[in-house]
Scaffold this active site. Structure first.
Site, short mmCIF file in Angstrom:
data_model
loop_
_atom_site.label_atom_id
_atom_site.label_comp_id
_atom_site.label_asym_id
_atom_site.label_seq_id
_atom_site.Cartn_x
_atom_site.Cartn_y
_atom_site.Cartn_z
N GLY A 54 7.94 -9.08 -0.10
CA GLY A 54 8.28 -7.68 -0.27
C GLY A 54 9.38 -7.14 0.63
N ASP A 110 7.56 -4.20 4.56
CA ASP A 110 7.78 -3.17 3.55
C ASP A 110 6.83 -2.00 3.73
OD1 ASP A 110 5.51 -4.61 2.81
OD2 ASP A 110 6.34 -5.34 0.92
N ASP A 113 -0.41 -0.59 5.21
CA ASP A 113 -1.46 0.07 4.43
C ASP A 113 -2.72 0.11 5.31
OD1 ASP A 113 -2.97 1.03 2.31
OD2 ASP A 113 -3.09 -0.86 1.26
N LYS A 141 1.48 4.00 4.85
CA LYS A 141 0.41 4.67 4.08
C LYS A 141 -0.72 4.95 5.06
CE LYS A 141 -0.26 2.64 -0.18
NZ LYS A 141 -1.13 1.86 -1.10
N VAL A 163 2.25 2.14 -4.66
CA VAL A 163 3.68 2.29 -4.93
C VAL A 163 4.33 0.95 -5.25
CG1 VAL A 163 4.02 4.42 -3.61
CG2 VAL A 163 4.16 2.22 -2.43
N ASP A 169 5.56 -4.89 -5.23
CA ASP A 169 5.22 -5.32 -6.59
C ASP A 169 3.82 -4.89 -7.01
OD1 ASP A 169 3.87 -7.20 -4.79
OD2 ASP A 169 3.37 -8.28 -6.63
N ARG A 175 9.48 -5.40 -8.44
CA ARG A 175 10.19 -5.57 -7.16
C ARG A 175 11.65 -5.14 -7.31
NH1 ARG A 175 6.90 -8.57 -3.58
NH2 ARG A 175 5.65 -10.19 -4.54
P1 IMP Z 1 -2.29 -4.08 4.67
O1 IMP Z 1 -2.70 -5.39 5.30
O2 IMP Z 1 -3.45 -3.41 3.98
O3 IMP Z 1 -1.60 -3.15 5.65
O4 IMP Z 1 -1.30 -4.36 3.49
C1 IMP Z 1 -0.25 -5.20 3.61
C2 IMP Z 1 0.34 -5.61 2.30
O5 IMP Z 1 -0.33 -5.11 1.14
C3 IMP Z 1 1.74 -5.08 2.20
O6 IMP Z 1 2.66 -5.90 2.88
C4 IMP Z 1 1.98 -5.09 0.70
O7 IMP Z 1 2.39 -6.36 0.28
C5 IMP Z 1 0.60 -4.81 0.13
N1 IMP Z 1 0.50 -3.39 -0.24
C6 IMP Z 1 -0.19 -2.42 0.37
N2 IMP Z 1 -0.04 -1.24 -0.26
C7 IMP Z 1 0.80 -1.48 -1.31
C8 IMP Z 1 1.35 -0.64 -2.34
O8 IMP Z 1 1.13 0.58 -2.43
N3 IMP Z 1 2.16 -1.28 -3.23
C9 IMP Z 1 2.45 -2.60 -3.19
N4 IMP Z 1 1.95 -3.41 -2.23
C10 IMP Z 1 1.13 -2.85 -1.30
#
Ligand code: IMP
Length: 202
Positions: A54, A110, A113, A141, A163, A169, A175
């Site tokens: 991403g 990118d 979350d 986020k 998103v 994606d 993407r």
């Molecule tokens: P985290 O470990 O929950 O912080 O998420 C990390 C990964 O989840 C990011 O690098 C993204 O690849 C994916 N991700 C989280 N939220 C989104 C979104 O809204 N759209 C697309 N990919 C997301």
């Protein structure tokens, strides 16, 4: 002889996507981030590490806005979960090709979350003896955070929506959108491909 050609349906103007951050807004913000990085890392020859897949798009624009000597590397992480939610189990899929001892590292991601992926990755990189490890993230986020992650350079804070675009994606689709958009209805976005429950690069 009459031929029928398939109806050309625009991916960039899909009715299933609402634009959240325009292409111009993204590029404008990246110029500011690049200027900050160039100022903070002058004389330090930093190593920018992009998280596949991403962050490639963001990394490639960001480094062209950062007017100092620097190098880039890529790392791939797997996260288990559904197409729209991370489960928290994280594993390294592709490691760096170089040692990072005493280097100034800038991780380029990118989106942050839950923070589970980044907290794993930042701890992993720090344990390898880097001089400094900082994080640049395009999107935060913040409402969904489960693990605290310090974002040193941030593009945009966004509300809790799934998103897509500019590298992000849904089941490998979208993407290529030049903007960030909210995916309104994931069920109709699948192109007939199964949503994987296997580990996927983030
Ligand atoms: P985290 O470990 O929950 O912080 O998420 C990390 C990964 O989840 C990011 O690098 C993204 O690849 C994916 N991700 C989280 N939220 C989104 C979104 O809204 N759209 C697309 N990919 C997301």
């Amino acid at each position: 002889m009459a031929t029928t050609s398939p109806q050309l349906e625009s991916e960039f103007n899909s009715s299933n996507i609402d634009v959240l951050i325009s292409e111009a807004e993204i590029q404008e913000r990246i110029k500011v981030l690049g200027t900050q990085l160039a100022r903070d890392y002058a004389g330090k020859n930093p190593l920018l590490i992009g998280v596949l897949k991403g962050a490639c798009f963001f990394l490639s624009d960001l480094l062209r806005a950062t007017d100092i000597p620097l190098a880039i590397e890529f790392i791939a992480i797997s996260s288990y979960g559904s197409a729209t939610r991370t489960s928290g189990e994280v594993r390294l899929l592709k490691d760096l090709d170089v040692a990072i001892e005493n280097r100034h590292i800038i991780v380029v991601e990118d989106i942050v979350d839950t923070g589970l992926t980044l907290s794993y990755l930042l701890a992993n990189l720090k344990s390898r003896g880097a001089a400094t490890v900082k994080l640049v993230a395009l999107l935060d986020k913040f409402e969904r955070r489960e693990r605290e992650v310090a974002i040193d350079y941030l593009g945009f804070k966004i509300p809790d929506h799934f998103v897509v675009g500019y590298g992000l994606d849904f089941a490998e689709r979208y993407r290529n959108l030049p903007f960030i958009g909210i995916l309104k209805n994931p069920e109709t976005a699948q192109l007939g491909l199964p949503i994987s429950t296997q580990p996927e690069t983030v």
